[in-house]
Structures are given as C-alpha cells and as structure tokens.
Design a protein around this motif. Sequence first.
Motif, mmCIF file in Angstrom:
data_model
loop_
_atom_site.group_PDB
_atom_site.id
_atom_site.type_symbol
_atom_site.label_atom_id
_atom_site.label_comp_id
_atom_site.label_asym_id
_atom_site.label_seq_id
_atom_site.Cartn_x
_atom_site.Cartn_y
_atom_site.Cartn_z
ATOM 1 N N SER A 1 0.817 -1.226 -0.024
ATOM 2 C CA SER A 1 -0.044 -0.008 -0.101
ATOM 3 C C SER A 1 0.678 1.271 -0.127
ATOM 4 N N ARG A 2 2.284 1.259 0.405
ATOM 5 C CA ARG A 2 3.082 2.392 0.555
ATOM 6 C C ARG A 2 2.596 3.312 1.564
ATOM 7 N N HIS A 3 1.791 2.784 2.552
ATOM 8 C CA HIS A 3 1.610 3.731 3.785
ATOM 9 C C HIS A 3 2.875 3.958 4.497
ATOM 10 N N ARG A 4 2.900 5.320 4.883
ATOM 11 C CA ARG A 4 4.046 5.764 5.550
ATOM 12 C C ARG A 4 4.012 5.661 7.241
ATOM 13 N N SER A 5 2.724 5.822 7.294
ATOM 14 C CA SER A 5 2.292 5.679 9.020
ATOM 15 C C SER A 5 1.929 4.451 9.489
ATOM 16 N N VAL A 6 2.594 3.793 10.482
ATOM 17 C CA VAL A 6 2.159 2.446 10.884
ATOM 18 C C VAL A 6 0.666 2.671 11.953
ATOM 19 N N GLN A 7 0.507 4.156 12.377
ATOM 20 C CA GLN A 7 -0.713 4.341 12.958
ATOM 21 C C GLN A 7 -1.688 4.493 12.118
ATOM 22 N N GLN A 8 -1.649 5.080 10.882
ATOM 23 C CA GLN A 8 -2.810 5.163 10.161
ATOM 24 C C GLN A 8 -3.041 3.799 9.606
ATOM 25 N N ALA A 9 -2.269 3.101 9.065
ATOM 26 C CA ALA A 9 -2.375 1.690 8.508
ATOM 27 C C ALA A 9 -3.145 0.754 9.436
#
Length: 380
Positions: free
Chosen positions: A354-362
Amino acid sequence: MPPTQKSAIERRAEELDTIAAVLPMERRDELAELLTDQDVETLRHLVNQGMGANTLRALASDLAYLEAWGLAATGQSLPWPAPEALLLKFVAQHLWDPEKRASDPDHGMPAEVDESLRRQGFLKAVGPHAPATVRRRLANWSTLTKWRGLDGVFASPALKSAIRLAVRAAPRPRRRKSAKAVTSDILAKLLATCATDSLRDVRDQAILMVAFASGGRRRSEVAGLRVDQLTVEPPIPVENGDPLPSLAIHLGRTKTSNGEQDEVVYLTGRPVYALNAWMAAAKISKGSVFRGIGRWGTVSKRPLDPQSINTIIKQRAEMAGLEPSDYSAHGLRSGFLTEAAIRNISLLEAMDQSRHRSVQQASAYYNSATRRSGRAARIL
C-alpha cells in the motif's frame, strides 16, 4: 475598470495559462481577478520546483479560498505574513457552535462574509467547516508563507489553543473518505458487473483489479498510470500449476514520496491478465494506460480524470445493487488493508504494497477488522 487594472488582470490570466498544463484551473479568469501578482508568482515558483500536481492543485484551491475570504472578511487582500489576529479570526469564522449561533447571530461567520463566499462558489455546505479542512488550509497558508521567504505565526500557542477549544466546543464525528471499505466480497460484486467483452467492461475490470491489488492505489495514481511505469517481471512459480504472470508498477512521485526513490508495487495473476486484456483490446502500447471511451467505442488518447475513477466505482456499485454513496475510490485503499487484516497478512507486508508511511494510520484498518470479528464484539 481602469485600463491599468484591466491589463494587470489580463497579464495574470496569461501567466496562469503558462502553468495550466501542470495546474489545471477551470476558473482562470476568476482567479486572475482574485489572486495578486505575488500569488501567481508563488504558484509559478512552486510549479518550477517540481511539486506534485495534486499538492499544487490543493495549494492553489486553498489560496483562492483564503484570498476570497480575506477580501470578504476584511475588505483587503491577505497580508503576508498574516498577523496572529487574522489567523484567529479565520478560526473563529470557520469553527463555531451551531447551537450558540442559533441564539447569537454574531457567533461564527458573519452573514455578509458567508453570502459573498457562496456567491463566488467557494461555500456550498451549511454550518461550520470540518476541523480537518481548517487545519489543512492553515497548513497550506503556512506553506505559502514560507515559500514567499517569510516567517508566520502558525505555531503560536494562542492559535493552537483556539483550534483545540473550538473543536471541543462543537465536536464532529470524523467521516471516512469512503463510508464502506471495498473488501474482496464487495470487489467480487463490482467485478461481476463487468461480464461482457465490451471495451468499457474490460477497462473497468482492469481498473478495479489493478487499483485494489496494487495496494489500494489512490485515484490520481490509477488515472495517471502510464505504460512506461510498467515492467514485466519473471513469472511466479505455483505448486501443481502454471506460473503466474508478474508485473511491477513504478509509482514515481506519490502523495507520500518525492519521486527520487523508486517506489515499486507488484501485481500477480488475475490483475495482470485483466490489465493485459484491456491494453490489447484498446491497442495501447504507450502513453496513458486508462483512458476515456467515446460513445462509439473510440478510445481517447487522454488519461482519465481522477474523479472518473470515483464515478466508475459508484456506477459499478449501483449496477451491483449496492448503495453508490457508500463507496468511493478511497474504499479500494481502505478495503485492501482491511482485507489484508482479515486474511492475517502481516501489517508490514501489507504496508509494503500500500506504501503507507504511517504505521498508526495503516494499523487503524487492522484494528477495526480485528475488533469487528473478535470475541469482544460477539460477547452475546
């Protein structure tokens, strides 16, 4: 209108034309009257710096809104840098309590400011702004201030306190960009509506599969996908079966990357077959991958507009007997992570795709999926 003023507006319109290819603006003439010479020069500078098109559009849109609000609220163009009092006025006129407004008409945005912004098409919804919208506009205001080489007071304790107190006084539930996630069961229903070999069905099937399987790509990334971003990879061996085709998508600049590193995601199996089928049917060998289709089946040379991805998903949802307003392009992105959680795929592996940068968001999608199916939610 005095000749000198008219020539200045015409000059700004021509300067806006020079960046229209990177920064599409349908309201060019209105913006030329609204923005100052320095505003236009700032936008030109940002274009030359290679800032992403979506970021530029957001900056230009917010700058136009801020200038329109400044004129309506103070009778003058925005001062740069903005004084703290003006920033506090902006917060007070956009984050307010509807219940207090009912008994105090002076609370919130003055009627004449509201009327002016609505007349110009800058205000449509009724009521206070969403806190996220106010924070975004303040952040872009700060960015534009910095790009002018000036120091702002956007981090002042008074401003932070005003926002915090305003949000607490009139809480709003945070709404997701898509009311419902497009998980694999929903995706299957959308794909079932692409059952014929018509160009439109073949294209929409490829869009849905590619957008979902590539990690829930953003609509701008799907609409802007080009052939030169695709690389054929060695097939993936399968036990007791034929190898699966594999394809790499080189993303380049994204919302969370600067384009300097090679951001890559992979497609395997069905999405590759669907994409190849579309490109073969539409005879696409270069340029944009996903394009518009004319009334008589003519494939355009121009890429789809990002909003078209939303429209396609809503159309397919309606055809599948689902509520179109429940689904959007972002539903594919949230659906990918939700589905990964349901299938016990590790968060880090899902984030690689997904290339999310934020672990919190994902991880929020993982937590929601786990809680919904967990024992605590089924205690009765």
